[in-house]
Design a protein around this motif. Structure first.
Motif, PDB file in Angstrom:
ATOM      1  N   GLY A  91       0.815  -1.223   0.000  1.00 48.13           N
ATOM      2  CA  GLY A  91       0.000   0.000   0.000  1.00 48.13           C
ATOM      3  C   GLY A  91       0.844   1.265   0.000  1.00 48.13           C
ATOM      4  N   TRP A  92       1.936   1.262   0.772  1.00 48.95           N
ATOM      5  CA  TRP A  92       2.816   2.426   0.824  1.00 48.95           C
ATOM      6  C   TRP A  92       3.430   2.684  -0.546  1.00 48.95           C
ATOM      7  N   ILE A  93       3.879   1.602  -1.202  1.00 45.24           N
ATOM      8  CA  ILE A  93       4.480   1.733  -2.533  1.00 45.24           C
ATOM      9  C   ILE A  93       3.462   2.315  -3.510  1.00 45.24           C
ATOM     10  N   VAL A  94       2.245   1.800  -3.486  1.00 40.90           N
ATOM     11  CA  VAL A  94       1.207   2.269  -4.409  1.00 40.90           C
ATOM     12  C   VAL A  94       0.863   3.730  -4.127  1.00 40.90           C
ATOM     13  N   LYS A  95       0.774   4.114  -2.851  1.00 39.31           N
ATOM     14  CA  LYS A  95       0.487   5.521  -2.514  1.00 39.31           C
ATOM     15  C   LYS A  95       1.591   6.447  -3.019  1.00 39.31           C
ATOM     16  N   GLN A  96       2.852   6.027  -2.848  1.00 41.30           N
ATOM     17  CA  GLN A  96       3.972   6.836  -3.330  1.00 41.30           C
ATOM     18  C   GLN A  96       3.908   6.993  -4.846  1.00 41.30           C
ATOM     19  N   ALA A  97       3.659   5.891  -5.537  1.00 38.44           N
ATOM     20  CA  ALA A  97       3.615   5.921  -7.001  1.00 38.44           C
ATOM     21  C   ALA A  97       2.454   6.781  -7.492  1.00 38.44           C
ATOM     22  N   LEU A  98       1.302   6.632  -6.884  1.00 34.08           N
ATOM     23  CA  LEU A  98       0.132   7.408  -7.292  1.00 34.08           C
ATOM     24  C   LEU A  98       0.341   8.892  -7.024  1.00 34.08           C
ATOM     25  N   SER A  99       0.917   9.201  -5.894  1.00 26.25           N
ATOM     26  CA  SER A  99       1.197  10.597  -5.563  1.00 26.25           C
ATOM     27  C   SER A  99       2.180  11.215  -6.550  1.00 26.25           C
ATOM     28  N   ALA A 100       3.230  10.478  -6.893  1.00 26.75           N
ATOM     29  CA  ALA A 100       4.226  10.984  -7.852  1.00 26.75           C
ATOM     30  C   ALA A 100       3.600  11.173  -9.223  1.00 26.75           C
ATOM     31  N   TRP A 101       2.737  10.241  -9.641  1.00 28.90           N
ATOM     32  CA  TRP A 101       2.094  10.350 -10.946  1.00 28.90           C
ATOM     33  C   TRP A 101       1.167  11.564 -10.991  1.00 28.90           C
ATOM     34  N   ILE A 102       0.401  11.772  -9.926  1.00 29.32           N
ATOM     35  CA  ILE A 102      -0.498  12.928  -9.890  1.00 29.32           C
ATOM     36  C   ILE A 102       0.304  14.223  -9.921  1.00 29.32           C
ATOM     37  N   ASP A 103       1.393  14.307  -9.165  1.00 29.52           N
ATOM     38  CA  ASP A 103       2.257  15.494  -9.207  1.00 29.52           C
ATOM     39  C   ASP A 103       2.772  15.748 -10.627  1.00 29.52           C
ATOM     40  N   GLN A 104       3.195  14.687 -11.300  1.00 31.01           N
ATOM     41  CA  GLN A 104       3.709  14.807 -12.665  1.00 31.01           C
ATOM     42  C   GLN A 104       2.626  15.299 -13.617  1.00 31.01           C
ATOM     43  N   GLU A 105       1.441  14.754 -13.505  1.00 31.58           N
ATOM     44  CA  GLU A 105       0.350  15.164 -14.392  1.00 31.58           C
ATOM     45  C   GLU A 105      -0.095  16.594 -14.113  1.00 31.58           C
ATOM     46  N   GLU A 106      -0.112  17.001 -12.849  1.00 31.23           N
ATOM     47  CA  GLU A 106      -0.452  18.389 -12.524  1.00 31.23           C
ATOM     48  C   GLU A 106       0.584  19.351 -13.091  1.00 31.23           C
ATOM     49  N   GLU A 107       1.861  18.980 -13.011  1.00 28.43           N
ATOM     50  CA  GLU A 107       2.921  19.814 -13.583  1.00 28.43           C
ATOM     51  C   GLU A 107       2.805  19.866 -15.101  1.00 28.43           C
ATOM     52  N   ARG A 108       2.507  18.733 -15.724  1.00 29.09           N
ATOM     53  CA  ARG A 108       2.329  18.709 -17.177  1.00 29.09           C
ATOM     54  C   ARG A 108       1.169  19.627 -17.586  1.00 29.09           C
ATOM     55  N   SER A 109       0.090  19.584 -16.839  1.00 29.52           N
ATOM     56  CA  SER A 109      -1.062  20.436 -17.127  1.00 29.52           C
ATOM     57  C   SER A 109      -0.711  21.918 -16.953  1.00 29.52           C
ATOM     58  N   ARG A 110       0.014  22.232 -15.875  1.00 30.55           N
ATOM     59  CA  ARG A 110       0.418  23.619 -15.629  1.00 30.55           C
ATOM     60  C   ARG A 110       1.308  24.128 -16.762  1.00 30.55           C
ATOM     61  N   LEU A 111       2.273  23.307 -17.170  1.00 33.75           N
ATOM     62  CA  LEU A 111       3.176  23.719 -18.244  1.00 33.75           C
ATOM     63  C   LEU A 111       2.440  23.862 -19.578  1.00 33.75           C
ATOM     64  N   THR A 112       1.466  22.999 -19.834  1.00 33.99           N
ATOM     65  CA  THR A 112       0.676  23.101 -21.057  1.00 33.99           C
ATOM     66  C   THR A 112      -0.117  24.395 -21.071  1.00 33.99           C
TER      67      THR A 112
END
Length: 86
Positions: free
Chosen positions: A30-51
């Motif tokens: 669960g910890w691994i999945v939470k870390q991965a999901l959090s990192a992916w959401i951060d990446q997608e939010e940054e991609r959206s901001r840059l777009t």
């Protein structure tokens, strides 16, 4: 912190990798999945901001013509490369 359980069908090969990572880091699956999901959401939010930022630049006319960039790129392999377009 309140939490909620999410369920997802995950390919077995990916589950094995998650389990290996959890064992290596001495953390739960669960910890691994939470870390991965959090990192992916951060990446997608940054991609959206840059777009959005890039689209605002285009709307404001702050862009370089494609042909100018292409001419510059083509010149890089010549004896007289052009300066970068501005």
């Amino acid at each position: 912190m309140e939490t909620k359980v999410l369920t997802a069908h995950v390919p077995l090969a990916l589950v094995e990798k998650v389990d290996q990572m959890a064992a290596r880091l001495e953390r739960s699956r669960g910890w691994i999945v939470k870390q991965a999901l959090s990192a992916w959401i951060d990446q997608e939010e940054e991609r959206s901001r840059l777009t959005c930022e890039a689209l605002a630049d285009v709307d404001a006319g702050r862009a370089i013509d494609h042909q100018a960039v292409q001419a510059w790129a083509d010149s890089l392999s010549t004896d007289r490369p052009l300066p970068p377009p501005r």
